[in-house]
Design a protein around this motif. Structure first.
Motif, PDB file in Angstrom:
ATOM      1  N   THR A 142      -3.170 -11.387  -2.331  1.00  0.00           N
ATOM      2  CA  THR A 142      -2.925 -11.475  -0.969  1.00  0.00           C
ATOM      3  C   THR A 142      -3.099 -12.853  -0.342  1.00  0.00           C
ATOM      4  OG1 THR A 142      -3.566  -9.272  -0.131  1.00  0.00           O
ATOM      5  CG2 THR A 142      -3.118 -10.442   1.720  1.00  0.00           C
ATOM      6  N   SER A 156      -1.370  -6.784  -0.105  1.00  0.00           N
ATOM      7  CA  SER A 156      -1.732  -5.272   0.018  1.00  0.00           C
ATOM      8  C   SER A 156      -2.911  -5.242  -0.314  1.00  0.00           C
ATOM      9  CB  SER A 156      -0.629  -4.488  -0.887  1.00  0.00           C
ATOM     10  OG  SER A 156      -0.900  -4.669  -2.108  1.00  0.00           O
ATOM     11  N   GLU A 214      -4.397   2.756   1.657  1.00  0.00           N
ATOM     12  CA  GLU A 214      -3.787   1.451   1.358  1.00  0.00           C
ATOM     13  C   GLU A 214      -2.990   0.734   2.595  1.00  0.00           C
ATOM     14  OE1 GLU A 214      -1.634   1.340  -2.760  1.00  0.00           O
ATOM     15  OE2 GLU A 214      -1.100   3.339  -1.693  1.00  0.00           O
ATOM     16  N   PHE A 216      -0.620  -2.641   4.055  1.00  0.00           N
ATOM     17  CA  PHE A 216       0.368  -3.596   3.487  1.00  0.00           C
ATOM     18  C   PHE A 216       0.638  -4.891   4.580  1.00  0.00           C
ATOM     19  CE2 PHE A 216       0.832   0.360   1.530  1.00  0.00           C
ATOM     20  CZ  PHE A 216       1.258   0.300  -0.054  1.00  0.00           C
TER      21      PHE A 216
END
Length: 380
Positions: A142, A156, A214, A216
């Motif tokens: 990231t 992510s 998760e 993003f």
């Protein structure tokens, strides 16, 4: 109920706090746990109730709206909550994230976020793990790229506790991809930022009342003032704060192990087989005796570690050893306790089934048992 009469880590004021906390949890936590597990997250109203009762971020200084209490109060909260069930969200919010803000945050960041966290108005998460980077934080991908007075973030994260509900994410990013661990920085990212997307709530084996998600980041733009501390110092900050997180996990493990043991004692004394209680069989008593001895040692060690941490003497290696020992003990105790329940232990209607499921992840998150051994081994 946890027996604290022989504990050495706490004073009278800690125990007064424990009494108030028990009443609160029995009223606000226990009746809702099954419903939270079905829906996969804790109601927002519980966060507000915790805030109103002064249970969130108790160690935060009074100047930011906190109570300025020592870590012993955090420990009491962990013991009592996880003796009743597994809801990891408040742990991340109260024990982990505030320490980063207090130690590395700007005054403006502290003044803005800490009061909201204390009141339960802003739920927080910390996001380190990625699909291809678990224990190896140096491998995260990231990115946060500086653009004038902003950073633009892409990437992510996965397995993020409080991911569905967080208003603020403490995010580990790479600001210098060529520098390895020295290129990691920490960024505060508000959930309202354009390009911030939550994935679905992940379906876990256990700890089902804790939302895990998760996250993003698609060209998420944050002001440069959202950088926590200094650029490139993120990995060092993470390493500095691990003792608190790992000790917290050790406390959780010990309390949950004690509950599993207590459930086994109660069940075997009530269940009859071949004309007598299961407890009356020598194998049962010997198994329980072995568990009781290990729990006795465990509580003595927990008290030692809590006192060292309050006195700022607990090292990263000692905290890793505590996390290793108690998480492994938790699973051993929970597994033996389930076995003593026989077929009933495999039924979700019995609490031991939930405690057994919830125990499994303790040997994985906040550093796997294998990583704990590596940390300890490097210190020898």
């Amino acid at each position: 109920m946890l027996n604290t009469s022989m504990r050495t880590a706490y004073g009278e004021e800690h125990e007064q706090f424990r009494g108030q906390l028990r009443r609160f949890l029995d009223r606000e936590f226990v009746p809702n746990l099954a419903r939270w597990e079905k829906q996969g997250l804790v109601d927002r109203s519980f966060w507000f109730a915790c805030g109103e009762a002064g249970l969130l971020c108790p160690a935060v200084p009074e100047q930011y709206g906190g109570l300025g209490l020592d870590f012993g109060y955090n420990a009491v909260l962990l013991e009592e909550m996880f003796y009743r069930g597994s809801v990891p969200g408040p742990v991340v919010h109260s024990d982990v994230v505030p320490e980063y803000l207090l130690n590395y945050g700007s005054e403006a960041q502290k003044q803005f976020w800490l009061p909201k966290m204390i009141r339960g108005e802003a739920i927080t998460a910390i996001a380190m793990t990625e699909p291809d980077a678990g224990s190896d934080l140096g491998a995260i991908k990231t990115r946060a790229v500086r653009d004038a007075d902003s950073y633009v973030i892409n990437g992510s994260k996965t397995y993020i506790t409080n991911g569905q509900t967080a208003d603020l994410v403490l995010l580990a990013v790479k600001t210098d991809p060529g520098a390895g661990a020295k290129g990691i920085s920490l960024m505060l990212v508000e959930a309202t930022r354009q390009g911030f997307v939550r994935g679905p709530n992940l379906d876990k084996i256990g700890q089902k009342a804790g939302d895990t998600t998760e996250l993003f980041f698609n060209d998420v733009r944050v002001p440069a003032s959202n950088l926590l501390g200094e650029e490139g110092r993120g990995f060092a900050y993470l390493m500095n704060q691990l003792p608190t997180e790992r000790l917290g996990n050790a406390i959780i493990a010990q309390a949950a192990a004690q509950r599993a043991f207590d459930e086994a004692v109660a069940f075997t004394k009530a269940r009859k087989a071949f004309g007598k209680t299961v407890f009356d069989f020598q194998n049962t008593r010997f198994t329980l005796a072995d568990m009781a001895a290990k729990l006795q040692v465990g509580w003595a060690h927990i008290d030692w570690a809590i006192k060292r941490h309050i006195n700022k003497q607990l090292t990263a290696t000692q905290a890793s050893a505590a996390k290793l020992f108690h998480s492994e003990l938790q699973f051993e105790i929970c597994d033996n306790a389930l076995q003593l329940h026989g077929g009933a232990g495999y039924m979700n209607e019995y609490p031991i089934a939930r405690f057994w499921r919830d125990a499994r992840v303790q040997r994985i998150y906040s550093g796997t048992s294998e990583i704990m051994k590596e940390v300890i081994g490097r210190s020898l």
